[in-house]
Design a protein around this motif. Structure first.
Motif, PDB file in Angstrom:
ATOM      1  N   LEU A  79       0.811  -1.221   0.000  1.00  0.00           N
ATOM      2  CA  LEU A  79       0.000   0.000   0.000  1.00  0.00           C
ATOM      3  C   LEU A  79       0.843   1.269   0.000  1.00  0.00           C
ATOM      4  CD1 LEU A  79      -2.856  -1.039   2.458  1.00  0.00           C
ATOM      5  CD2 LEU A  79      -2.944  -0.906  -0.049  1.00  0.00           C
ATOM      6  N   SER A  80       1.994   1.232   0.666  1.00  0.00           N
ATOM      7  CA  SER A  80       2.821   2.442   0.749  1.00  0.00           C
ATOM      8  C   SER A  80       3.884   2.489  -0.351  1.00  0.00           C
ATOM      9  CB  SER A  80       3.510   2.520   2.114  1.00  0.00           C
ATOM     10  OG  SER A  80       4.436   1.452   2.259  1.00  0.00           O
ATOM     11  N   GLN A  81       3.958   1.430  -1.180  1.00  0.00           N
ATOM     12  CA  GLN A  81       4.953   1.347  -2.250  1.00  0.00           C
ATOM     13  C   GLN A  81       6.377   1.532  -1.697  1.00  0.00           C
ATOM     14  OE1 GLN A  81       4.308   0.571  -5.632  1.00  0.00           O
ATOM     15  NE2 GLN A  81       2.430  -0.044  -4.605  1.00  0.00           N
ATOM     16  N   THR A  82       6.629   0.944  -0.535  1.00  0.00           N
ATOM     17  CA  THR A  82       7.948   1.016   0.085  1.00  0.00           C
ATOM     18  C   THR A  82       8.899   0.097  -0.669  1.00  0.00           C
ATOM     19  OG1 THR A  82       6.975   1.491   2.243  1.00  0.00           O
ATOM     20  CG2 THR A  82       9.222   0.663   2.236  1.00  0.00           C
ATOM     21  N   ARG A  83      10.029   0.640  -1.106  1.00  0.00           N
ATOM     22  CA  ARG A  83      10.992  -0.131  -1.890  1.00  0.00           C
ATOM     23  C   ARG A  83      12.159  -0.640  -1.042  1.00  0.00           C
ATOM     24  NH1 ARG A  83       7.716  -0.528  -5.660  1.00  0.00           N
ATOM     25  NH2 ARG A  83       7.352   1.128  -7.134  1.00  0.00           N
ATOM     26  N   HIS A  84      12.430   0.022   0.063  1.00  0.00           N
ATOM     27  CA  HIS A  84      13.552  -0.343   0.921  1.00  0.00           C
ATOM     28  C   HIS A  84      13.023  -0.604   2.326  1.00  0.00           C
ATOM     29  CE1 HIS A  84      17.232   0.102   3.281  1.00  0.00           C
ATOM     30  NE2 HIS A  84      17.865  -0.241   2.164  1.00  0.00           N
ATOM     31  N   ALA A  85      13.569  -1.606   2.986  1.00  0.00           N
ATOM     32  CA  ALA A  85      13.046  -2.025   4.292  1.00  0.00           C
ATOM     33  C   ALA A  85      13.119  -0.919   5.346  1.00  0.00           C
ATOM     34  CB  ALA A  85      13.805  -3.252   4.784  1.00  0.00           C
ATOM     35  N   LEU A  86      14.090  -0.028   5.252  1.00  0.00           N
ATOM     36  CA  LEU A  86      14.219   1.021   6.258  1.00  0.00           C
ATOM     37  C   LEU A  86      13.393   2.261   5.941  1.00  0.00           C
ATOM     38  CD1 LEU A  86      18.016   0.760   7.118  1.00  0.00           C
ATOM     39  CD2 LEU A  86      16.062  -0.166   8.363  1.00  0.00           C
ATOM     40  N   ASP A  87      12.866   2.349   4.729  1.00  0.00           N
ATOM     41  CA  ASP A  87      11.970   3.457   4.411  1.00  0.00           C
ATOM     42  C   ASP A  87      10.665   3.262   5.184  1.00  0.00           C
ATOM     43  OD1 ASP A  87      13.841   4.434   2.679  1.00  0.00           O
ATOM     44  OD2 ASP A  87      12.858   3.685   0.862  1.00  0.00           O
ATOM     45  N   ASN A  88      10.140   4.305   5.711  1.00  0.00           N
ATOM     46  CA  ASN A  88       8.864   4.261   6.449  1.00  0.00           C
ATOM     47  C   ASN A  88       8.897   3.286   7.638  1.00  0.00           C
ATOM     48  OD1 ASN A  88       7.687   6.066   4.594  1.00  0.00           O
ATOM     49  ND2 ASN A  88       7.191   4.369   3.235  1.00  0.00           N
ATOM     50  N   ARG A  89      10.066   3.082   8.199  1.00  0.00           N
ATOM     51  CA  ARG A  89      10.224   2.101   9.277  1.00  0.00           C
ATOM     52  C   ARG A  89       9.327   2.407  10.463  1.00  0.00           C
ATOM     53  NH1 ARG A  89      15.286   1.776  13.051  1.00  0.00           N
ATOM     54  NH2 ARG A  89      15.265   3.922  12.374  1.00  0.00           N
ATOM     55  N   HIS A  90       9.271   3.663  10.869  1.00  0.00           N
ATOM     56  CA  HIS A  90       8.465   4.022  12.041  1.00  0.00           C
ATOM     57  C   HIS A  90       6.971   3.900  11.752  1.00  0.00           C
ATOM     58  CE1 HIS A  90      12.029   5.031  14.204  1.00  0.00           C
ATOM     59  NE2 HIS A  90      12.398   5.907  13.279  1.00  0.00           N
ATOM     60  N   LEU A  91       6.567   4.211  10.531  1.00  0.00           N
ATOM     61  CA  LEU A  91       5.161   4.010  10.166  1.00  0.00           C
ATOM     62  C   LEU A  91       4.809   2.528  10.147  1.00  0.00           C
ATOM     63  CD1 LEU A  91       4.605   6.630   7.317  1.00  0.00           C
ATOM     64  CD2 LEU A  91       3.559   6.588   9.572  1.00  0.00           C
ATOM     65  N   LEU A  92       5.737   1.704   9.668  1.00  0.00           N
ATOM     66  CA  LEU A  92       5.506   0.258   9.678  1.00  0.00           C
ATOM     67  C   LEU A  92       5.384  -0.257  11.110  1.00  0.00           C
ATOM     68  CD1 LEU A  92       5.285  -2.534   8.387  1.00  0.00           C
ATOM     69  CD2 LEU A  92       7.798  -2.607   8.316  1.00  0.00           C
ATOM     70  N   GLN A  93       6.237   0.220  12.006  1.00  0.00           N
ATOM     71  CA  GLN A  93       6.159  -0.197  13.408  1.00  0.00           C
ATOM     72  C   GLN A  93       4.822   0.208  14.016  1.00  0.00           C
ATOM     73  OE1 GLN A  93       9.698   1.683  14.919  1.00  0.00           O
ATOM     74  NE2 GLN A  93      10.967  -0.116  14.515  1.00  0.00           N
ATOM     75  N   ALA A  94       4.374   1.409  13.725  1.00  0.00           N
ATOM     76  CA  ALA A  94       3.079   1.864  14.240  1.00  0.00           C
ATOM     77  C   ALA A  94       1.945   1.025  13.653  1.00  0.00           C
ATOM     78  CB  ALA A  94       2.871   3.346  13.917  1.00  0.00           C
ATOM     79  N   PHE A  95       2.048   0.697  12.374  1.00  0.00           N
ATOM     80  CA  PHE A  95       1.031  -0.123  11.716  1.00  0.00           C
ATOM     81  C   PHE A  95       0.967  -1.511  12.349  1.00  0.00           C
ATOM     82  CE2 PHE A  95      -0.288  -2.977   8.199  1.00  0.00           C
ATOM     83  CZ  PHE A  95      -1.556  -2.457   7.980  1.00  0.00           C
ATOM     84  N   VAL A  96       2.110  -2.125  12.588  1.00  0.00           N
ATOM     85  CA  VAL A  96       2.150  -3.457  13.204  1.00  0.00           C
ATOM     86  C   VAL A  96       1.619  -3.387  14.639  1.00  0.00           C
ATOM     87  CG1 VAL A  96       3.689  -5.303  13.998  1.00  0.00           C
ATOM     88  CG2 VAL A  96       3.951  -4.368  11.699  1.00  0.00           C
ATOM     89  N   PHE A  97       1.924  -2.314  15.355  1.00  0.00           N
ATOM     90  CA  PHE A  97       1.389  -2.125  16.707  1.00  0.00           C
ATOM     91  C   PHE A  97      -0.143  -2.116  16.677  1.00  0.00           C
ATOM     92  CE2 PHE A  97      -0.115   0.718  20.089  1.00  0.00           C
ATOM     93  CZ  PHE A  97       0.430   0.103  21.212  1.00  0.00           C
ATOM     94  N   VAL A  98      -0.712  -1.406  15.716  1.00  0.00           N
ATOM     95  CA  VAL A  98      -2.174  -1.348  15.582  1.00  0.00           C
ATOM     96  C   VAL A  98      -2.734  -2.709  15.168  1.00  0.00           C
ATOM     97  CG1 VAL A  98      -4.064  -0.323  14.238  1.00  0.00           C
ATOM     98  CG2 VAL A  98      -2.247   1.127  15.139  1.00  0.00           C
ATOM     99  N   VAL A  99      -2.071  -3.386  14.241  1.00  0.00           N
ATOM    100  CA  VAL A  99      -2.528  -4.711  13.808  1.00  0.00           C
ATOM    101  C   VAL A  99      -2.499  -5.682  14.983  1.00  0.00           C
ATOM    102  CG1 VAL A  99      -1.938  -6.702  12.357  1.00  0.00           C
ATOM    103  CG2 VAL A  99      -1.952  -4.403  11.378  1.00  0.00           C
ATOM    104  N   PHE A 100      -1.428  -5.668  15.764  1.00  0.00           N
ATOM    105  CA  PHE A 100      -1.364  -6.515  16.960  1.00  0.00           C
ATOM    106  C   PHE A 100      -2.490  -6.169  17.928  1.00  0.00           C
ATOM    107  CE2 PHE A 100       3.439  -7.712  17.097  1.00  0.00           C
ATOM    108  CZ  PHE A 100       3.257  -8.565  16.030  1.00  0.00           C
TER     109      PHE A 100
END
Length: 164
Positions: A25-46
């Motif tokens: 959805l975010s078209q992230t190409r590199h694992a460290l791009d948007n890292r903090h948003l991914l962490q927040a997203f996983v926190f919400v999913v959990f």
């Protein structure tokens, strides 16, 4: 603790799917791009995962180990109480994470610090009068043994009441 470890294995699949969905959805190409948003997203999913399943009484790992989460009166959790339990359960991880972040500790020291804190946290539950973890005591929840026959009887009763 065995249930907790099994839950971790199951959460690997949840993280994989959430990470794939986020990356797509975010078209992230590199694992460290948007890292903090991914962490927040996983926190919400959990949060959604645990809140929903705890309000039903059990996660898959809890079913395997015949453990059920209830309120102090033995009733199923409300969504709000399940969410409170989820937020308070982060007490398992926040203290070591607050130390790891500013000091940029290497992986070995991070693992020792995290595992040491988890061991201390688990042992502290022995000091509680009902042998509960602090997050359960604060959230007004408790873990109870759920024998297989009791689960079938509960389902039968729900069907008789027209709830299942």
């Amino acid at each position: 603790m065995a249930c907790w470890l099994y839950e971790g294995l199951l959460l690997f699949g949840v993280v994989f799917i959430a990470g794939y969905l986020f990356g797509t959805l975010s078209q992230t190409r590199h694992a460290l791009d948007n890292r903090h948003l991914l962490q927040a997203f996983v926190f919400v999913v959990f949060g959604i995962y645990f809140t929903w399943l705890w309000s039903k009484g059990q996660t898959l790992a809890m079913k395997t180990w015949h453990i059920r989460v209830t309120d102090r009166a033995g009733r199923p959790l409300t969504q709000g109480r399940a969410l409170l339990r989820y937020l308070l359960s982060w007490l398992w991880f926040l203290p070591p994470l607050t130390v790891i972040g500013p000091f940029h500790l290497p992986a070995g020291e991070t693992a020792v610090l995290m595992l040491g804190w988890i061991a201390v946290w688990a042992l502290l539950s022995r000091l509680h009068p009902q042998r509960q973890f602090l997050h359960d005591a604060l959230a007004g929840t408790r873990l109870v043994h759920d024998a297989p026959g009791e689960a079938r009887a509960r389902l039968k009763q729900r069907k008789a009441d027209g709830l299942a």
